[in-house]
Design an enzyme around this catalytic site. Structure first.
Site, PDB file in Angstrom:
ATOM      1  N   GLU A  46       4.154  18.540   5.656  1.00 24.70           N
ATOM      2  CA  GLU A  46       4.878  19.056   6.820  1.00 24.70           C
ATOM      3  C   GLU A  46       4.661  18.157   8.035  1.00 24.70           C
ATOM      4  OE1 GLU A  46       3.774  23.081   7.433  1.00 24.70           O
ATOM      5  OE2 GLU A  46       4.775  23.808   5.632  1.00 24.70           O
ATOM      6  N   ILE A 130      12.886  23.050  10.485  1.00 21.91           N
ATOM      7  CA  ILE A 130      12.870  23.378   9.060  1.00 21.91           C
ATOM      8  C   ILE A 130      12.024  24.629   8.849  1.00 21.91           C
ATOM      9  CG2 ILE A 130      12.529  22.473   6.725  1.00 21.91           C
ATOM     10  CD1 ILE A 130      12.460  19.664   7.888  1.00 21.91           C
ATOM     11  N   PRO A 131      12.503  25.797   9.285  1.00 26.91           N
ATOM     12  CA  PRO A 131      11.734  27.022   9.074  1.00 26.91           C
ATOM     13  C   PRO A 131      11.655  27.369   7.586  1.00 26.91           C
ATOM     14  CG  PRO A 131      13.916  27.540   9.932  1.00 26.91           C
ATOM     15  CD  PRO A 131      13.777  26.052   9.984  1.00 26.91           C
ATOM     16  N   HIS A 132      10.460  27.617   7.088  1.00 30.08           N
ATOM     17  CA  HIS A 132      10.274  27.916   5.666  1.00 30.08           C
ATOM     18  C   HIS A 132       8.961  28.648   5.462  1.00 30.08           C
ATOM     19  CE1 HIS A 132       8.310  24.050   6.459  1.00 30.08           C
ATOM     20  NE2 HIS A 132       7.417  24.449   5.573  1.00 30.08           N
ATOM     21  N   PRO A 133       8.836  29.404   4.384  1.00 34.91           N
ATOM     22  CA  PRO A 133       7.571  30.095   4.107  1.00 34.91           C
ATOM     23  C   PRO A 133       6.485  29.102   3.736  1.00 34.91           C
ATOM     24  CG  PRO A 133       9.401  31.022   2.840  1.00 34.91           C
ATOM     25  CD  PRO A 133       9.876  29.736   3.414  1.00 34.91           C
TER      26      PRO A 133
END
Length: 223
Positions: A46, A130-133
């Site tokens: 990330e 990039i929103p993501h779990p």
């Protein structure tokens, strides 16, 4: 998965000294266990994504069949003019726009995305986030989805470059390995001027998918 500095250096294709210096400056997230420094693999990828650095996977990992970014984008969909006046609102609208399996609770996914943002902004600069779990396998989805949403109005996501976000890429994956693969492929695509240009001018779905397929064809021709 914890990585040592030498392992992190190989993943990022940097020297061990360069990694050490970035850790000492507080740029790379790390933790100290019994006097030894370790880095979380997903956090490191990330971080590399946010700083435009390519990630080098091992030969065995690279050879394993993984979904193409274009396939995941086609499955997840591309949405224009997503409404919302703040981060919470656009993330809720984003989740509502995703073709989620029936057994995935959209409210749960929304809360997971908000919790991820609380750990640190997923904005990677240039108006993109990039929103993501953090733990994609918890969602138990059968196939990877990457949904691209262009916002109706730019939203402050706390990006390092100070720019408000106008495009969101959100991904959910059945396994952590696929998640990391797609995160790396997206990072690579966002470094390409042609693909990035499509995002900047809010191009149509077919043009964006064509740009992703072009990059995949170029990558395949080099292997």
């Amino acid at each position: 998965m914890k990585l040592s500095i030498p392992e992190a250096a190989r993943l990022l294709n940097l020297s061990e000294r360069a990694v050490q210096e970035r850790i000492e400056k507080g740029e790379i997230p790390s933790q100290c266990v019994n006097g030894r420094i370790f880095l979380n693999r997903e956090e490191l990828i990330e971080w590399a994504t946010a700083h435009g650095l390519p990630v080098r996977f091992s030969g065995a990992e690279a050879a394993e069949a993984m979904p193409a970014l274009s396939e995941a984008l086609a499955a997840g969909g591309i949405v224009h003019n997503l409404p919302g006046t703040d981060k919470d609102a656009v993330l809720r609208r984003l989740v509502a726009s995703m073709p989620l399996p029936a057994d995935v609770d959209p409210d749960f996914l929304h809360s997971v995305l908000l919790a991820r943002e609380a750990l640190g902004s997923t904005a990677v600069g240039g108006g993109v986030a990039i929103p993501h779990p953090r733990s994609p396998i918890l969602l138990r989805v059968p196939t990877a989805l990457v949904t691209l949403c262009f916002l109706e109005q730019p939203i402050d996501f706390g990006a390092l470059d100070g720019q408000p976000v106008q495009a969101l890429f959100s991904m959910i994956s059945p396994t952590t390995r696929i998640h990391l693969h797609l995160l790396s492929r997206l990072a690579h695509a966002l470094q390409d001027s042609g693909f990035r240009g499509c995002i900047a001018r809010r191009a149509g779905a077919e043009e964006i998918l064509a740009a992703a397929r072009r990059l995949e064809a170029q990558s395949a021709s080099k292997n």
